[in-house]
Design an enzyme around this catalytic site. Structure first.
Site, PDB file in Angstrom:
ATOM      1  N   ASP A 282      12.900   3.414  -3.692  1.00 43.03           N
ATOM      2  CA  ASP A 282      12.684   4.066  -2.401  1.00 43.03           C
ATOM      3  C   ASP A 282      11.494   5.013  -2.440  1.00 43.03           C
ATOM      4  O   ASP A 282      10.909   5.333  -1.414  1.00 43.03           O
ATOM      5  CB  ASP A 282      13.922   4.891  -2.005  1.00 43.03           C
ATOM      6  CG  ASP A 282      14.932   4.077  -1.214  1.00 43.03           C
ATOM      7  OD1 ASP A 282      14.503   3.231  -0.409  1.00 43.03           O
ATOM      8  OD2 ASP A 282      16.131   4.284  -1.416  1.00 43.03           O
TER       9      ASP A 282
ATOM     10  N   ASN B 182       1.473  11.480   5.436  1.00 43.64           N
ATOM     11  CA  ASN B 182       1.146  10.054   5.511  1.00 43.64           C
ATOM     12  C   ASN B 182       0.275   9.782   6.737  1.00 43.64           C
ATOM     13  O   ASN B 182       0.669  10.120   7.859  1.00 43.64           O
ATOM     14  CB  ASN B 182       2.430   9.227   5.609  1.00 43.64           C
ATOM     15  CG  ASN B 182       3.336   9.439   4.416  1.00 43.64           C
ATOM     16  OD1 ASN B 182       3.033   9.012   3.320  1.00 43.64           O
ATOM     17  ND2 ASN B 182       4.447  10.126   4.643  1.00 43.64           N
ATOM     18  N   LEU B 183      -0.860   9.149   6.519  1.00 42.61           N
ATOM     19  CA  LEU B 183      -1.807   8.895   7.598  1.00 42.61           C
ATOM     20  C   LEU B 183      -1.832   7.422   7.973  1.00 42.61           C
ATOM     21  O   LEU B 183      -1.572   6.553   7.152  1.00 42.61           O
ATOM     22  CB  LEU B 183      -3.210   9.339   7.182  1.00 42.61           C
ATOM     23  CG  LEU B 183      -3.375  10.821   6.848  1.00 42.61           C
ATOM     24  CD1 LEU B 183      -4.764  11.077   6.287  1.00 42.61           C
ATOM     25  CD2 LEU B 183      -3.118  11.696   8.056  1.00 42.61           C
TER      26      LEU B 183
ATOM     27  N   GLY C  41     -16.764   8.872   1.224  1.00 41.15           N
ATOM     28  CA  GLY C  41     -15.643   8.029   1.618  1.00 41.15           C
ATOM     29  C   GLY C  41     -15.627   7.752   3.104  1.00 41.15           C
ATOM     30  O   GLY C  41     -14.567   7.664   3.720  1.00 41.15           O
TER      31      GLY C  41
ATOM     32  N   TYR D 278      -1.440   9.932  -9.512  1.00 42.34           N
ATOM     33  CA  TYR D 278      -2.254  10.285  -8.345  1.00 42.34           C
ATOM     34  C   TYR D 278      -2.026  11.738  -7.955  1.00 42.34           C
ATOM     35  O   TYR D 278      -2.976  12.478  -7.663  1.00 42.34           O
ATOM     36  CB  TYR D 278      -1.903   9.356  -7.181  1.00 42.34           C
ATOM     37  CG  TYR D 278      -2.676   9.625  -5.910  1.00 42.34           C
ATOM     38  CD1 TYR D 278      -4.023   9.305  -5.811  1.00 42.34           C
ATOM     39  CD2 TYR D 278      -2.045  10.194  -4.797  1.00 42.34           C
ATOM     40  CE1 TYR D 278      -4.735   9.545  -4.640  1.00 42.34           C
ATOM     41  CE2 TYR D 278      -2.744  10.431  -3.629  1.00 42.34           C
ATOM     42  CZ  TYR D 278      -4.089  10.103  -3.550  1.00 42.34           C
ATOM     43  OH  TYR D 278      -4.792  10.349  -2.397  1.00 42.34           O
TER      44      TYR D 278
ATOM     45  N   GLY E 288     -13.450   4.851   4.643  1.00 37.73           N
ATOM     46  CA  GLY E 288     -12.005   4.875   4.499  1.00 37.73           C
ATOM     47  C   GLY E 288     -11.308   5.315   5.764  1.00 37.73           C
ATOM     48  O   GLY E 288     -11.936   5.646   6.781  1.00 37.73           O
TER      49      GLY E 288
ATOM     50  N   TRP F  36      10.959  -3.131   0.808  1.00 37.98           N
ATOM     51  CA  TRP F  36      11.439  -2.442  -0.390  1.00 37.98           C
ATOM     52  C   TRP F  36      12.352  -1.273  -0.040  1.00 37.98           C
ATOM     53  O   TRP F  36      12.133  -0.566   0.960  1.00 37.98           O
ATOM     54  CB  TRP F  36      10.254  -1.919  -1.188  1.00 37.98           C
ATOM     55  CG  TRP F  36       9.621  -2.943  -2.086  1.00 37.98           C
ATOM     56  CD1 TRP F  36       9.576  -4.298  -1.894  1.00 37.98           C
ATOM     57  CD2 TRP F  36       8.935  -2.700  -3.316  1.00 37.98           C
ATOM     58  NE1 TRP F  36       8.908  -4.899  -2.914  1.00 37.98           N
ATOM     59  CE2 TRP F  36       8.493  -3.951  -3.800  1.00 37.98           C
ATOM     60  CE3 TRP F  36       8.639  -1.546  -4.034  1.00 37.98           C
ATOM     61  CZ2 TRP F  36       7.777  -4.068  -5.007  1.00 37.98           C
ATOM     62  CZ3 TRP F  36       7.918  -1.670  -5.223  1.00 37.98           C
ATOM     63  CH2 TRP F  36       7.504  -2.921  -5.705  1.00 37.98           C
TER      64      TRP F  36
END
Length: 388
Positions: free
Chosen positions: A349, A166-167, A11, A137, A14, A241
């Site tokens: 959310d 979160n990246l 990967g 996931y 990515g 959203w």
């Protein structure tokens, strides 16, 4: 690891994989293996076996995964569980069969329950139900970290699972159909900014590089505005959203890479569970604590005297958070946007809060340095450069 050790980064194109590859190169590692998806399909078990047979990597970084944001997780539920399980099964399985010295498996903090106590420690895993939108996931990633843990306990391998928050960073995914929250938000605000300025040259350049539902800069202005409106992008207004109230933690991807290489270089399974338990699991320990020489393959998880060995993964993050609305305000300021940002509360959310406890990471000797304000500015600079 030696500077000449053969290291396979799965990967490598990515967000995280490219940063890990760059970090290894900067630190002087010279024998790095990479394959594009066209060169090696990690869903193909025979192709993965042939690759390992031929190349015989000593170390493996499994950063390859099928990923996306809340919309993609909702639309492609089967793909998220099937493809990730298959990738993990193939790469971890062949790593074991080929005697890889150390493997680093990258997961996600979405493995934790929807209503886990905050901040989330590693021990929160599997204590209650998952967030529905990313359940497939999350289950795949839980299976991957448990596979690493189980191999370590049964066979004495050194497979370490890290769970990044979160990246965001260089090579981030800005495609609106399947991107994560920060790059999606940044692109939406930027495109609305261009619409306000009637800057069609830059709008068309952006869509030529990253089409939206097949619409490129070659389409008519009306067609472009129609497809952008589907994603909440209007002249002078962006609709996002949810309510804007969920809290999120973000880590600059190059720092995730630095933490990953640090763990590869300095942290082993024994450091996570404790050297005494690790040694006992390799030798075998009877219920009364005496030596059991029949257990010679590292069956630590099956030895009652050692207790339950679980949750051996490592959270990687900053331990800091902000609301989605605060993030949008920071991006608005960075872009110089003069329009309006609205939130559509009829849309989900997702998890309301996802702050991780990074005490274990800190105890192992690594801390982050880049704060969110600097990181957002860096990401926008990268995005602008990508459009040149």
């Amino acid at each position: 690891m030696q500077k000449t050790s053969k290291i396979y980064v799965a990967g490598h194109r990515g967000l995280v994989g490219s940063a890990i590859l760059h970090n290894l190169q900067q630190k002087g590692y010279t024998n790095l293996l990479t394959r594009t998806h066209a060169e090696l399909d990690l869903l193909d078990a025979q192709a993965v076996k042939t690759f390992f047979d031929t190349e015989q990597p000593e170390y493996v970084v499994l950063a390859a995964a099928f990923v996306g944001g809340i919309m993609a997780n909702s639309l492609y539920r089967a793909d998220f569980i099937y493809k990730n399980l298959q990738i993990q099964q193939n790469v971890i399985g062949e790593s074991f069969r080929h005697g890889v010295k150390k493997l680093l498996f990258l997961g996600s903090t979405c493995i934790y329950p929807k209503n886990a106590p905050q901040p989330m420690t590693e021990d929160a895993l599997l204590t209650s139900e998952l967030e529905y939108t990313n359940e497939p996931y999350a289950i795949a990633k839980i299976a991957g970290l448990k596979m690493c843990e189980a191999f370590n306990l049964q066979y004495g391998t050194d497979y370490i699972a890290v769970m990044p928050t979160n990246l965001y960073g260089p090579n981030d995914n800005f495609h609106l159909e399947n991107s994560h929250v920060m790059p999606a938000m940044m692109r939406k605000i930027y495109l609305s900014h261009l619409l306000m300025n009637n800057d069609w040259e830059r709008i068309r350049r952006d869509l030529d590089l990253r089409p939206v539902e097949g619409v490129t800069g070659k389409n008519t202005g009306e067609e472009i505005q129609t497809v952008l409106a589907k994603y909440g992008i209007h002249t002078g207004k962006v609709v996002l959203w949810g309510t804007g109230t969920p809290l999120r933690e973000f880590l600059w991807s190059e720092e995730m890479a630095d933490a990953s290489v640090y763990i590869l270089e300095h942290v082993g399974f024994k450091d996570i569970i404790g050297i005494e338990k690790y040694s006992a699991s390799l030798c075998g320990v009877a219920v009364d604590g005496s030596s059991d020489r029949n257990n010679t393959t590292g069956r630590g998880g099956a030895i009652p005297a050692l207790g339950e060995i679980r949750n051996c993964h490592i959270n990687v993050g900053t331990g800091k958070e902000l609301t989605i609305r605060q993030l949008s305000e920071l991006i608005v300021q960075t872009v110089g946007y003069k329009g309006v940002v609205e939130f559509d509360s009829s849309k989900p959310d997702g998890t309301m809060r996802k702050l991780i406890d990074v005490s274990k990471l800190h105890s192992l000797g690594w801390h982050h340095k880049i704060e969110i304000e600097e990181g957002v500015s860096r990401l926008f600079d990268w995005y602008m450069q990508s459009l040149q």
